[in-house]
Design a protein around this motif. Structure first.
Motif, mmCIF file in Angstrom:
data_model
loop_
_atom_site.group_PDB
_atom_site.id
_atom_site.type_symbol
_atom_site.label_atom_id
_atom_site.label_comp_id
_atom_site.label_asym_id
_atom_site.label_seq_id
_atom_site.Cartn_x
_atom_site.Cartn_y
_atom_site.Cartn_z
ATOM 1 N N PHE A 135 0.842 -1.213 0.000
ATOM 2 C CA PHE A 135 0.000 0.000 0.000
ATOM 3 C C PHE A 135 0.864 1.245 0.000
ATOM 4 O O PHE A 135 2.032 1.209 0.388
ATOM 5 N N GLN A 136 0.262 2.327 -0.473
ATOM 6 C CA GLN A 136 0.908 3.643 -0.381
ATOM 7 C C GLN A 136 0.005 4.575 0.421
ATOM 8 O O GLN A 136 0.237 4.802 1.591
ATOM 9 N N CYS A 137 -1.073 5.069 -0.193
ATOM 10 C CA CYS A 137 -1.964 5.949 0.588
ATOM 11 C C CYS A 137 -2.800 5.137 1.569
ATOM 12 O O CYS A 137 -3.257 5.672 2.576
ATOM 13 N N GLY A 138 -3.022 3.866 1.278
ATOM 14 C CA GLY A 138 -3.744 2.992 2.192
ATOM 15 C C GLY A 138 -5.252 3.039 2.068
ATOM 16 O O GLY A 138 -5.948 2.327 2.793
ATOM 17 N N TYR A 139 -5.765 3.858 1.161
ATOM 18 C CA TYR A 139 -7.227 4.003 1.090
ATOM 19 C C TYR A 139 -7.913 2.698 0.708
ATOM 20 O O TYR A 139 -8.941 2.338 1.272
ATOM 21 N N CYS A 140 -7.334 1.989 -0.230
ATOM 22 C CA CYS A 140 -7.957 0.744 -0.696
ATOM 23 C C CYS A 140 -7.616 -0.439 0.196
ATOM 24 O O CYS A 140 -8.211 -1.516 0.064
ATOM 25 N N THR A 141 -6.635 -0.263 1.093
ATOM 26 C CA THR A 141 -6.038 -1.400 1.795
ATOM 27 C C THR A 141 -7.010 -2.208 2.666
ATOM 28 O O THR A 141 -6.969 -3.442 2.623
ATOM 29 N N CYS A 187 -6.784 -0.245 -6.966
ATOM 30 C CA CYS A 187 -5.837 0.528 -6.163
ATOM 31 C C CYS A 187 -5.357 1.708 -7.001
ATOM 32 O O CYS A 187 -4.694 1.521 -8.017
ATOM 33 N N ARG A 188 -5.710 2.900 -6.564
ATOM 34 C CA ARG A 188 -5.329 4.097 -7.325
ATOM 35 C C ARG A 188 -3.822 4.327 -7.281
ATOM 36 O O ARG A 188 -3.257 4.953 -8.165
ATOM 37 N N CYS A 189 -3.158 3.831 -6.234
ATOM 38 C CA CYS A 189 -1.700 3.987 -6.138
ATOM 39 C C CYS A 189 -0.974 2.903 -6.933
ATOM 40 O O CYS A 189 0.244 2.927 -7.029
ATOM 41 N N CYS A 191 -0.513 -0.417 -6.374
ATOM 42 C CA CYS A 191 0.402 -1.257 -5.589
ATOM 43 C C CYS A 191 0.223 -2.734 -5.909
ATOM 44 O O CYS A 191 0.499 -3.596 -5.060
HETATM 45 S S1 FES Z 1 -2.754 2.202 -1.672
HETATM 46 FE FE1 FES Z 1 -3.602 4.064 -2.397
HETATM 47 S S2 FES Z 1 -5.407 3.430 -3.418
HETATM 48 FE FE2 FES Z 1 -4.409 1.595 -2.954
#
Ligand code: FES
Ligand code: FES
Length: 206
Positions: A135-141, A187-189, A191
């Motif tokens: 994960f990066q931003c973690g929103y989808c995690t 996942c928008r980031c 990952c």
């Molecule tokens: S970690 Fe950012 S949207 Fe998946």
């Protein structure tokens, strides 16, 4: 003299900050208009705790969790069943909470990301996501992790997927199978490489 409107950068930012508040106020007004909407008492066991609330019958399971129980780990991405950010485990199977009405889940058991591990002990899938940079931003995690746990159980039970070559035999959980089974979680980031590695690790996939 012109009718030119001048707005400073600061004013623009302040206006942007006010907009959500106005939106929330309009939602409150809409709720007030709908004061006569039917309500129902809903009882769910959420992360092992029995919870009962009176809700508007149009309340989704996602809003029930987030707005009524304060469990904001499950995320609202699209609110249309397209991104998987809201995925929870419902009666042992992964489900999109935004597509499920709370009244439909009355009497059911729900596990959210908050129920998977604690501060002192993470769920193995959570540990694997950290280990493999999933994960990066973690929103989808939270949705990715709940979905991954449900997906492993589905594969273990022998359920075929769209890419299973022989639906009569037990599917082999290779990368294509994992990708296909997780394709409902965006996942928008981007990952995806880390997510795939985490699922392989936590799932004991060689
Ligand atoms: S970690 Fe950012 S949207 Fe998946
Ligand atoms: S918020 Fe439920 S699938 Fe996107």
């Amino acid at each position: 003299m012109t009718n030119e409107i001048r707005i400073t950068r600061r004013e623009l930012i302040e206006a942007g900050a006010v907009a959500p508040a106005l939106l929330a106020a309009s939602e409150v007004a809409a709720q007030a208009r709908d004061a006569g909407a039917p309500t129902a008492s809903v009882t769910l066991t959420v992360n092992g705790r029995r919870e009962t609330r009176d809700v508007d019958t149009r309340t989704t399971l996602l809003d029930f969790l987030r707005e009524h129980l304060g469990l904001t780990g499950s995320k609202k991405g699209c609110d249309h069943g397209q991104c998987g950010a809201c995925t929870v485990i419902l009666n042992g199977r992964r489900a999109n909470a935004c597509l499920t009405l709370a009244v439909m889940a009355d009497g059911d058991e729900v596990t959210t990301i908050e129920g998977l591990g604690g501060d002192d002990r993470l769920h193995p899938m959570q540990e694997a996501f950290i280990k493999h940079d999933g994960f990066q931003c973690g929103y989808c995690t939270p949705g990715q992790i709940c979905s991954a746990i449900g997906m492993l159980d589905e594969a273990k039970a022998g359920w075929p997927s769209h890419v299973t070559a022989d639906v009569a035999s037990r599917p082999r959980l290779d990368d294509d199978e994992i990708r296909e089974r997780m394709s409902g979680n965006l996942c928008r980031c981007s990952c995806y490489i880390g997510i795939l590695a985490a699922i392989r690790d936590a799932g004991g996939v060689a």
